[in-house]
Design an enzyme around this catalytic site. Structure first.
Site, PDB file in Angstrom:
ATOM      1  N   GLU A   1       3.595 -10.774  -7.586  1.00 33.10           N
ATOM      2  CA  GLU A   1       4.436 -11.920  -7.242  1.00 33.10           C
ATOM      3  C   GLU A   1       3.739 -13.178  -7.712  1.00 33.10           C
ATOM      4  OE1 GLU A   1       7.147 -10.995  -3.338  1.00 33.10           O
ATOM      5  OE2 GLU A   1       5.144 -11.772  -2.992  1.00 33.10           O
TER       6      GLU A   1
ATOM      7  N   ASP B   1       3.378  -4.360  -6.193  1.00 39.15           N
ATOM      8  CA  ASP B   1       3.904  -5.720  -6.404  1.00 39.15           C
ATOM      9  C   ASP B   1       3.029  -6.647  -7.206  1.00 39.15           C
ATOM     10  OD1 ASP B   1       5.964  -5.305  -4.572  1.00 39.15           O
ATOM     11  OD2 ASP B   1       4.794  -6.052  -2.890  1.00 39.15           O
TER      12      ASP B   1
ATOM     13  N   GLU C   1       5.631   0.832  -2.821  1.00 34.46           N
ATOM     14  CA  GLU C   1       5.892  -0.388  -3.596  1.00 34.46           C
ATOM     15  C   GLU C   1       4.598  -0.879  -4.236  1.00 34.46           C
ATOM     16  OE1 GLU C   1       8.381  -3.203  -1.378  1.00 34.46           O
ATOM     17  OE2 GLU C   1       7.314  -4.845  -2.352  1.00 34.46           O
TER      18      GLU C   1
END
Ligand SMILES: *[C@@H]1O[C@H](CO)[C@@H](O)[C@H](O)[C@H]1NC(C)=O
Length: 297
Positions: free
Chosen positions: A110, A108, A106
């Site tokens: 955010e 990311d 993953e």
């Protein structure tokens, strides 16, 4: 493919090949109908203007989200986002790549909302084979709610580079040589969602979502993926495909040059607010190996 191989001119052969490569590898710029599926939110996610824009919204009942139709294995992926304006405290807008399963990879971004006028936090992380704990957090050098800005992930076999408006903010290098797993075998989809995380997002959960401000809305446009598309167990860039013939696209072997490294250092010096690689309290047995590795390039 026959005409390519029978061509007598080396120049036109490589030209033709590069045309074929770019045709297969570049998802055409930005149509949300073509590239994405809305996956949840019961009408709160909307595709607008014939696919030019997408908006996510969040109210007390639900957030919303979408995911890419394609899975990718390496690529340079750009998206422009305009984040929830005003009092966005408690809201999180996530934009990330992820594979599936317990040992997933993953990458990311955010965005943690805040009270009006207080800074968003851009939170980043990298998971490889199910293990994350590699957070780095930043303030931004602009108001991410006033306009669209470009958030990019360059993912190739050597490194993962996070950029904002073309300025690299983080690089996660392939450190397999010192035993750190690196995302390179599991194809990933692009995901995004807007949801309520007021138990932790803003000042560690101190500030709650103000539902009188709902619905909260984040907007997306100008998606672009120069990427290897994964389909029925094979990559559009795999070694048994004719497209693996050089010239390979720039991004596949791209690393940060010294100018880019200088700009990344500037961001990290002035805007980075958390770095797992310096959190000696959190890792009393020693920092993760990728943090202390001395690399050659
Ligand atoms: C919100 O603003 C406060 C005060 O400036 C700051 O400490 C915090 O890092 C900001 N961001 C978030 C997501 O809490």
């Amino acid at each position: 493919m026959a005409p390519i191989y029978s061509s007598s001119s080396a120049v036109s052969t490589s030209l033709l090949i590069s045309v074929v490569v770019s045709f297969l590898m570049a998802a055409s710029a930005g149509n949300f109908y073509q590239d994405f599926d809305i996956t949840w939110g019961d009408g709160r996610a909307k595709i607008l203007n014939n696919g030019e824009f997408l908006t996510l919204s969040l109210d007390k009942t639900s957030g919303s989200g979408f995911q890419s139709k394609n899975e990718y294995l390496f690529g340079k992926i750009d998206m422009q986002l305009k984040l929830v304006p005003g009092n966005s405290a408690g809201t999180v807008t996530a934009y990330y790549l992820s594979s599936q399963g317990p040992t997933h990879d993953e990458i990311d971004f955010e965005f943690l909302g805040n009270l009006s006028g207080d800074p968003y936090i851009l939170h980043t992380n990298v998971f490889s084979q199910g293990k994350g704990n590699r957070e780095q957090q930043f303030y931004l050098w602009f108001d991410p709610t006033a306009d669209f800005h470009t958030y990019s992930i360059l993912w190739n076999p050597q490194s993962i580079i996070f950029s904002v408006d073309g300025t690299p903010i983080r690089e996660f290098k392939n450190s397999e040589s010192i035993g750190v797993p690196y995302p390179k075998n599991q194809p990933m989809r692009i995901y995004s969602s807007l949801w309520n995380a007021d138990d932790w997002a803003t000042r560690g959960g101190l500030i709650k979502t103000d539902w009188t401000q709902a619905p909260f809305t984040a907007s997306y446009r100008n998606f672009n993926a120069d990427a290897c598309i994964w389909s029925s167990g094979a990559s559009s860039c795999s070694s048994n495909s004719p497209t693996s013939i050089s010239p390979s696209p720039d991004w596949y072997s791209q690393e940060l040059d010294s100018t880019s490294q200088g700009r990344m250092k500037w961001v990290q010096k002035n805007y980075m607010i958390y770095n797992y690689c310096t959190d000696t309290k959190r890792f009393p047995q020693g920092l993760p190996p990728e943090c202390t590795a001395t690399t050659t390039s």
